[in-house]
Design an enzyme around this catalytic site. Sequence first.
Site, PDB file in Angstrom:
ATOM      1  N   TYR A 148       0.758  -1.388  -0.082  1.00 21.88           N
ATOM      2  CA  TYR A 148      -0.294  -0.078   0.059  1.00 21.88           C
ATOM      3  C   TYR A 148       0.806   1.222  -0.035  1.00 21.88           C
ATOM      4  O   TYR A 148       1.926   1.265   0.660  1.00 21.88           O
ATOM      5  CB  TYR A 148      -1.109   0.071   1.271  1.00 21.88           C
ATOM      6  CG  TYR A 148      -1.778  -1.030   1.475  1.00 21.88           C
ATOM      7  CD1 TYR A 148      -3.227  -1.052   0.939  1.00 21.88           C
ATOM      8  CD2 TYR A 148      -1.481  -2.223   1.949  1.00 21.88           C
ATOM      9  CE1 TYR A 148      -4.290  -1.962   1.355  1.00 21.88           C
ATOM     10  CE2 TYR A 148      -2.441  -3.306   2.106  1.00 21.88           C
ATOM     11  CZ  TYR A 148      -3.733  -3.104   1.824  1.00 21.88           C
ATOM     12  OH  TYR A 148      -4.475  -4.176   1.883  1.00 21.88           O
ATOM     13  N   HIS A 156      -6.260   1.629  -1.514  1.00 25.26           N
ATOM     14  CA  HIS A 156      -6.392   0.371  -1.933  1.00 25.26           C
ATOM     15  C   HIS A 156      -4.639  -0.028  -1.964  1.00 25.26           C
ATOM     16  O   HIS A 156      -3.838   0.501  -2.636  1.00 25.26           O
ATOM     17  CB  HIS A 156      -7.102  -0.019  -2.940  1.00 25.26           C
ATOM     18  CG  HIS A 156      -8.689   0.523  -2.701  1.00 25.26           C
ATOM     19  ND1 HIS A 156      -9.301  -0.641  -2.347  1.00 25.26           N
ATOM     20  CD2 HIS A 156      -9.271   1.562  -2.981  1.00 25.26           C
ATOM     21  CE1 HIS A 156     -10.629   0.110  -2.136  1.00 25.26           C
ATOM     22  NE2 HIS A 156     -10.648   1.191  -2.820  1.00 25.26           N
ATOM     23  N   LYS A 193      -4.554  -4.724  -9.084  1.00 23.58           N
ATOM     24  CA  LYS A 193      -3.286  -4.583  -8.769  1.00 23.58           C
ATOM     25  C   LYS A 193      -2.489  -5.053  -9.880  1.00 23.58           C
ATOM     26  O   LYS A 193      -2.668  -5.807 -10.763  1.00 23.58           O
ATOM     27  CB  LYS A 193      -3.373  -5.574  -7.587  1.00 23.58           C
ATOM     28  CG  LYS A 193      -4.313  -5.364  -6.436  1.00 23.58           C
ATOM     29  CD  LYS A 193      -4.163  -6.342  -5.240  1.00 23.58           C
ATOM     30  CE  LYS A 193      -5.264  -6.096  -4.360  1.00 23.58           C
ATOM     31  NZ  LYS A 193      -6.104  -4.750  -4.187  1.00 23.58           N
TER      32      LYS A 193
END
Length: 243
Positions: A148, A156, A193
Amino acid sequence: MGPRWKGKGAEMKALADPMSKIVSLLQSSFIQTEAHGLLSGCNVLVAVDVELTDLLNRACFGRPIVTAEKDKQWFQLSMEEAFYLSYSLKCLRIVGGDNCAKNHEELWQYMKSKKAVFPYSFKAFSQLRLKNWVVRSGLQYGVDFVAYRHHPAFVHSEYAVLFLSEGDDNLNGRLRVWSDLHCMVRLCGSVAKTLLVLNINRNGHDASSPSCLEQYTIEEQTITRWNPEQCREDQKIPENGIK
């Protein structure tokens, strides 16, 4: 893929309270209070006061444990988190079941006995933490860690992290075949991600003591899916017809 902030004003709050400052306050508070950790299997337990509870939560180290005690809060640290506080930041003393303090060599041997890939996992963890990333377990995404930009309450996780060891001793056995890589990249894309692979090279050094970490090197690679609709050249034609 950039950071995805949670709500209006989250980015400004994070910038006003940088993670490097929070970790520095945590380090100082640990040194002043002389709090110590207790080895417990594959974790380290720490009893802390109100101030340290707040700093551990803000710095994202460990997880609070619910107990009947009202005057203190217990935190459960992973082995990587505990060794980082003890070895890298030199602010946490850790004791064994005999209530005797363990030196860094003893802790290193203990943690290697509990987790064969600990030298690699700690190198990867410390590499990211030293760059002020918040590092948490990536178990729910099938990776080693997630990273993070700041506290998870503000943003997020940005990277799904896998660490690999160079050579034939790739103990975690990840990304050995194309299908494994393909599945991992698709999974990361589905949860917004970027896959970050840390290739750790021992450079001929063994893992007999924590001093070997200084000789280990890391090559960082981000891997994303190719978008067939993406073109590197702008297809728009100017009004005068000349590019």
